[in-house]
Write a protein that holds these residues in place. Sequence first.
Motif, mmCIF file in Angstrom:
data_model
loop_
_atom_site.group_PDB
_atom_site.id
_atom_site.type_symbol
_atom_site.label_atom_id
_atom_site.label_comp_id
_atom_site.label_asym_id
_atom_site.label_seq_id
_atom_site.Cartn_x
_atom_site.Cartn_y
_atom_site.Cartn_z
ATOM 1 N N UNK A 37 -5.188 68.648 3.820
ATOM 2 C CA UNK A 37 -3.848 68.626 3.593
ATOM 3 C C UNK A 37 -3.369 70.160 3.724
ATOM 4 N N UNK A 38 -2.263 70.303 4.099
ATOM 5 C CA UNK A 38 -1.244 71.450 4.316
ATOM 6 C C UNK A 38 -0.126 71.621 3.572
ATOM 7 N N UNK A 39 -0.185 72.288 2.597
ATOM 8 C CA UNK A 39 1.218 72.384 1.674
ATOM 9 C C UNK A 39 2.253 72.954 2.472
ATOM 10 N N UNK A 40 3.365 72.339 2.661
ATOM 11 C CA UNK A 40 4.641 73.136 2.969
ATOM 12 C C UNK A 40 5.745 73.304 2.135
ATOM 13 N N UNK A 41 6.253 74.351 1.860
ATOM 14 C CA UNK A 41 7.261 74.400 0.858
ATOM 15 C C UNK A 41 8.567 74.746 1.534
ATOM 16 N N UNK A 42 9.487 73.719 1.492
ATOM 17 C CA UNK A 42 10.501 74.093 2.619
ATOM 18 C C UNK A 42 11.871 74.739 1.676
ATOM 19 N N UNK A 43 12.563 75.104 2.152
ATOM 20 C CA UNK A 43 13.933 75.690 1.328
ATOM 21 C C UNK A 43 15.083 74.838 1.267
ATOM 22 N N UNK A 44 14.814 73.606 2.355
ATOM 23 C CA UNK A 44 16.035 72.559 2.702
ATOM 24 C C UNK A 44 15.334 71.355 2.374
ATOM 25 N N UNK A 45 16.200 70.039 2.344
ATOM 26 C CA UNK A 45 15.917 68.723 2.234
ATOM 27 C C UNK A 45 16.965 67.855 2.888
ATOM 28 N N UNK A 46 16.717 66.563 3.308
ATOM 29 C CA UNK A 46 17.754 66.050 3.561
ATOM 30 C C UNK A 46 18.096 64.965 2.654
ATOM 31 N N UNK A 65 20.213 72.936 0.833
ATOM 32 C CA UNK A 65 19.241 73.633 0.259
ATOM 33 C C UNK A 65 18.668 73.126 -1.194
ATOM 34 N N UNK A 66 17.423 73.576 -1.110
ATOM 35 C CA UNK A 66 16.643 73.370 -2.353
ATOM 36 C C UNK A 66 16.540 74.486 -3.256
ATOM 37 N N UNK A 67 16.908 74.316 -4.417
ATOM 38 C CA UNK A 67 16.950 75.692 -5.574
ATOM 39 C C UNK A 67 15.650 76.171 -5.645
ATOM 40 N N UNK A 87 12.902 74.450 -7.745
ATOM 41 C CA UNK A 87 12.623 73.301 -7.603
ATOM 42 C C UNK A 87 11.627 72.973 -6.278
ATOM 43 N N UNK A 88 11.521 73.996 -5.723
ATOM 44 C CA UNK A 88 10.598 73.917 -4.524
ATOM 45 C C UNK A 88 9.021 73.607 -4.816
ATOM 46 N N UNK A 89 8.605 74.201 -5.943
ATOM 47 C CA UNK A 89 7.101 73.984 -6.111
ATOM 48 C C UNK A 89 7.050 72.723 -7.118
ATOM 49 N N UNK A 90 8.094 71.923 -7.260
ATOM 50 C CA UNK A 90 8.056 71.109 -8.355
ATOM 51 C C UNK A 90 7.112 69.963 -8.103
ATOM 52 N N UNK A 91 6.145 69.580 -9.010
ATOM 53 C CA UNK A 91 5.157 68.474 -8.623
ATOM 54 C C UNK A 91 3.774 69.029 -8.245
ATOM 55 N N UNK A 92 3.572 70.331 -7.972
ATOM 56 C CA UNK A 92 2.658 70.981 -7.250
ATOM 57 C C UNK A 92 1.625 71.430 -8.509
ATOM 58 N N UNK A 93 0.469 71.161 -8.221
ATOM 59 C CA UNK A 93 -0.597 71.753 -9.403
ATOM 60 C C UNK A 93 -1.867 72.430 -8.576
#
Length: 446
Positions: A376-385, A397-399, A402-408
């Motif tokens: 897996x290659x994690x990608x932390x984007x600054x935008x979403x559809x 835009x993603x605040x 919230x960009x790292x939400x759900x990541x452990x």
Amino acid sequence: MTVARAAALGALLLVVAVVAIVLLGGGGGQQYRLIFQTAGQLVRGNDVQIGGRRIGNVDEIELTDDNLAAVTITVDEPYAPLHEGTTAEIRLASLSSVANRYISLSPGPNNAPELSDGATLGVEDTTTVVDLDQLFNTLDERTRRGLQEVFKGGATQYAGKEREVSEAAKYFSPALSATTRLVREMSRDDRILEDAIVSTARVLASVSERRTELTQMVGSLNAMFGAIADQNENFSQALAEAPGTLKEANTTFRDVRAALDDLDPLVAASKPATVDLDRFFREFRPLVDAAVPTFEDLSAFVNTPGPGNDATDLVRMQPRLQQVGSPSFRNSVRAMRMGQPVVDFLRPYTPELVGWLQSTGQAAANYDANGHYVRALPIFGAFRYVQGADGSQTLQPVSPDQRFAGQRGDALRRCPGSGSQARPDGSNPWDAPGGDCDPSDLPPGP
């Protein structure tokens, strides 16, 4: 028989009795047994001394049941009996032969109990001699190598000049002995030494007071003899200058005569030391001539003209260098010690770190603690559809929160190599010193 004859006969009998006691009675003495760690190359007949005076000898040397050296000695009267508190030490008079070993005793106090004939001094009261090899063994490898180079250099210096050095060495000891006799003779009477010093001071003072005249005299003599040597016709001119020179020399010679009279005691006291000195210096000259290049090189090494290019300048800079360098080295050592845990922690993850730097974060390494290959290659984007009510999608835009939400990042603590089958040599998984991984955290499966 008259009274006089009876007295003479009685005196004769008394003398005979005294002689018989001295010759037949023996010197007495007592034997003692000394226990040493090692006999230090003692031999039978070696001296036993107190304060440098011979007071006995070594009789027997035996080996005890516990492999110690038992030395039996005889101590002559009036130094026997010894007292408790006496200690013994094996010493070397020189390194020339084993016969130069002797036992030195330090007697106990006279108010201490006496030691009986045949008493034993244990190893706690004895000291074994230290051989030269033991001394060399205490030196580190670098020091021993430097000492070897010194001996090699001496051998190179005297190579081919053995005969000259041997001949010169024959007169070195007599010269030292003569000098010792001179110093001892002068020291025996403080007045002689004082007279020698005073006479020397007077001579130097007289010469110093007449230094101008001496300089003028030497200059005049030089001019006179130079003129005679150059041209015979200038001899008349030299003779013309001679009266002035002799006049100046007359005063100087008169003062020198008085100085020489004061110097006579010093010369008389020095004569015993100068008997063999002339021959010594003649034999010593070849050695001195051979040593001149060595000292010239040493002089250039120690004091070459110019700043900062010789051993003297280097030594002068050492204190300042030590003042500047000591804090720096101390801080560097402390920094390395504090950074060691960080290095120990990062070392297992070197492949991941290098792969991340090579690809500028676009891809991870092909081997890490999570498995043989990263899946897996994690990608932390600054935008979403976001899909609207009419079915269209817009980019919003993603605040940041919230960009790292759900990541452990603490789900697994596997060690390097734990994602692959364990090798027979036990090289994986690797629990590196200072790491924080769990060797028991292994993926399911064979």
